[in-house]
Design a protein around this motif. Structure first.
Motif, mmCIF file in Angstrom:
data_model
loop_
_atom_site.group_PDB
_atom_site.id
_atom_site.type_symbol
_atom_site.label_atom_id
_atom_site.label_comp_id
_atom_site.label_asym_id
_atom_site.label_seq_id
_atom_site.Cartn_x
_atom_site.Cartn_y
_atom_site.Cartn_z
ATOM 1 N N GLU A 1 -7.594 6.699 -6.056
ATOM 2 C CA GLU A 1 -8.835 7.195 -6.680
ATOM 3 C C GLU A 1 -8.638 8.612 -7.218
ATOM 4 O O GLU A 1 -9.075 8.936 -8.328
ATOM 5 C CB GLU A 1 -9.982 7.238 -5.659
ATOM 6 N N HIS B 1 -5.412 -6.254 9.482
ATOM 7 C CA HIS B 1 -4.177 -5.509 9.271
ATOM 8 C C HIS B 1 -4.367 -4.474 8.159
ATOM 9 O O HIS B 1 -3.794 -3.400 8.195
ATOM 10 C CB HIS B 1 -3.080 -6.508 8.904
ATOM 11 N N ALA B 2 -5.173 -4.817 7.173
ATOM 12 C CA ALA B 2 -5.344 -3.911 6.037
ATOM 13 C C ALA B 2 -6.764 -4.013 5.507
ATOM 14 O O ALA B 2 -7.323 -5.097 5.367
ATOM 15 C CB ALA B 2 -4.357 -4.246 4.927
ATOM 16 N N LEU B 3 -7.317 -2.835 5.243
ATOM 17 C CA LEU B 3 -8.677 -2.742 4.750
ATOM 18 C C LEU B 3 -8.644 -1.807 3.546
ATOM 19 O O LEU B 3 -8.444 -0.612 3.697
ATOM 20 C CB LEU B 3 -9.541 -2.150 5.874
ATOM 21 N N ALA B 4 -8.776 -2.402 2.358
ATOM 22 C CA ALA B 4 -8.854 -1.563 1.162
ATOM 23 C C ALA B 4 -10.316 -1.175 0.993
ATOM 24 O O ALA B 4 -11.197 -2.035 0.986
ATOM 25 C CB ALA B 4 -8.352 -2.329 -0.059
ATOM 26 N N LEU B 5 -10.582 0.127 0.898
ATOM 27 C CA LEU B 5 -11.963 0.612 0.946
ATOM 28 C C LEU B 5 -12.357 1.382 -0.301
ATOM 29 O O LEU B 5 -11.602 2.226 -0.795
ATOM 30 C CB LEU B 5 -12.124 1.581 2.114
ATOM 31 N N ARG B 6 -13.559 1.103 -0.795
ATOM 32 C CA ARG B 6 -14.189 1.974 -1.780
ATOM 33 C C ARG B 6 -15.515 2.372 -1.175
ATOM 34 O O ARG B 6 -16.331 1.519 -0.850
ATOM 35 C CB ARG B 6 -14.410 1.232 -3.112
ATOM 36 N N PHE C 1 0.829 -1.203 0.000
ATOM 37 C CA PHE C 1 0.000 0.000 0.000
ATOM 38 C C PHE C 1 0.870 1.263 0.000
ATOM 39 O O PHE C 1 0.578 2.231 -0.687
ATOM 40 C CB PHE C 1 -0.958 -0.012 1.200
ATOM 41 N N TYR D 1 -13.920 3.262 9.346
ATOM 42 C CA TYR D 1 -12.901 2.844 10.316
ATOM 43 C C TYR D 1 -13.460 2.863 11.737
ATOM 44 O O TYR D 1 -13.150 1.992 12.547
ATOM 45 C CB TYR D 1 -11.681 3.770 10.245
ATOM 46 N N HIS E 1 -6.566 -9.319 5.756
ATOM 47 C CA HIS E 1 -6.634 -8.348 4.668
ATOM 48 C C HIS E 1 -7.995 -8.447 3.971
ATOM 49 O O HIS E 1 -8.344 -9.525 3.467
ATOM 50 C CB HIS E 1 -5.529 -8.605 3.635
ATOM 51 N N GLN F 1 -14.255 7.367 4.846
ATOM 52 C CA GLN F 1 -13.414 6.262 5.325
ATOM 53 C C GLN F 1 -13.255 6.299 6.839
ATOM 54 O O GLN F 1 -13.225 5.255 7.486
ATOM 55 C CB GLN F 1 -12.042 6.283 4.630
ATOM 56 N N TRP G 1 -6.595 8.445 11.932
ATOM 57 C CA TRP G 1 -6.638 7.549 10.768
ATOM 58 C C TRP G 1 -5.833 6.321 11.147
ATOM 59 O O TRP G 1 -4.651 6.448 11.485
ATOM 60 C CB TRP G 1 -6.004 8.278 9.577
ATOM 61 N N PRO G 2 -6.434 5.124 11.089
ATOM 62 C CA PRO G 2 -5.774 3.966 11.712
ATOM 63 C C PRO G 2 -4.728 3.253 10.871
ATOM 64 O O PRO G 2 -4.144 2.279 11.329
ATOM 65 C CB PRO G 2 -6.960 3.025 11.997
ATOM 66 N N THR G 3 -4.532 3.702 9.641
ATOM 67 C CA THR G 3 -3.644 2.935 8.771
ATOM 68 C C THR G 3 -2.531 3.803 8.171
ATOM 69 O O THR G 3 -2.620 5.022 8.125
ATOM 70 C CB THR G 3 -4.449 2.289 7.616
ATOM 71 N N ASP H 1 -6.153 4.070 -0.784
ATOM 72 C CA ASP H 1 -7.350 4.008 -1.643
ATOM 73 C C ASP H 1 -7.686 5.387 -2.194
ATOM 74 O O ASP H 1 -7.978 5.552 -3.372
ATOM 75 C CB ASP H 1 -8.574 3.522 -0.850
#
Lengths: 112, 90
Positions: A90, B77-82, A33, B65, B42, B61, A69-71, A86
């Motif tokens: 986008e 650990h990872a969340l890809a979001l749309r 990422f 979250y 993931h 987002q 923001w957690p990431t 993401d």
């Protein structure tokens, strides 16, 4: 969060036009990422400061609290949080990222 | 309940999505940092909800979250979001 950590983050994001909090370095990202965002910035020819959170546990936790923001990764432009992987992808695809950088007066190779 | 089920239950309850897609991507990250032998680390999530209307990408987002904060701190650990409104999903 330790106040000195918040101060360090504030200094970084205000003294550099574009800052990417990431895992690894721009040349050697350690996470897909983070690599994706670094690739976008590299592709656009934007100069940025990469902050490797893997070598600094205080920043790694601190930036999550600072931004709420957690990431990781997290992209800042002119002191403002833009988003994570993401959102950056986008915005790049839609052209909004290029527009944002232009509006903020950040030059990229694409415009030069 | 699996994490995928927990994600579905929480997002459905909070956002009343008109479309919700949850893909467990964990196998693609086997051996990678953050991988857990139990899996479910993931996820790739698409949420289409009217709740997102008028909200920035960051605000959308953050909302997701917050709804999934327990799952994120426990295992994910990872969340890809749309995050889209029904109009944007068109």
């Amino acid at each position: 969060m330790d106040e000195t950590v918040a101060e360090r983050i504030k200094t970084d994001i205000t003294s550099n036009d574009v800052v990417l909090y990431m895992k690894g370095t721009p040349a050697f990202p350690q996470c897909g990422f983070s690599a994706a965002v670094a690739n976008v910035l590299n592709h656009m020819g934007v100069e940025y400061k990469g902050v490797d959170v893997l070598v600094d546990a205080a920043i790694r936790q601190g930036i999550k609290e600072f931004t709420n923001w957690p990431t990781i990764p997290q992209l800042y432009v002119k002191g403002e949080f833009v988003g994570g992987c993401d959102i950056v992808r986008e915005m790049y695809t839609s052209g909004e990222l290029q527009q944002l950088l232009a509006e903020k007066g950040v030059t990229s190779a694409a415009q030069a | 309940m699996t994490y995928a089920e927990r994600i579905r239950t929480k997002l459905t309850g909070a956002l009343a999505p008109v479309r919700l897609s949850i893909v467990d991507d964990s196998h693609r990250h086997a051996g990678h940092a953050g991988h857990d032998a139990r899996g479910e680390t993931h996820f790739d999530v698409t949420v289409v909800s009217a709740v997102f209307a008028g909200k920035s990408r960051v605000a959308r987002q953050r909302l997701v979250y917050e709804i999934l904060s327990a799952e994120l701190s426990e295992r994910i650990h990872a969340l890809a979001l749309r995050t889209l409104t029904p109009e944007e999903d068109g």
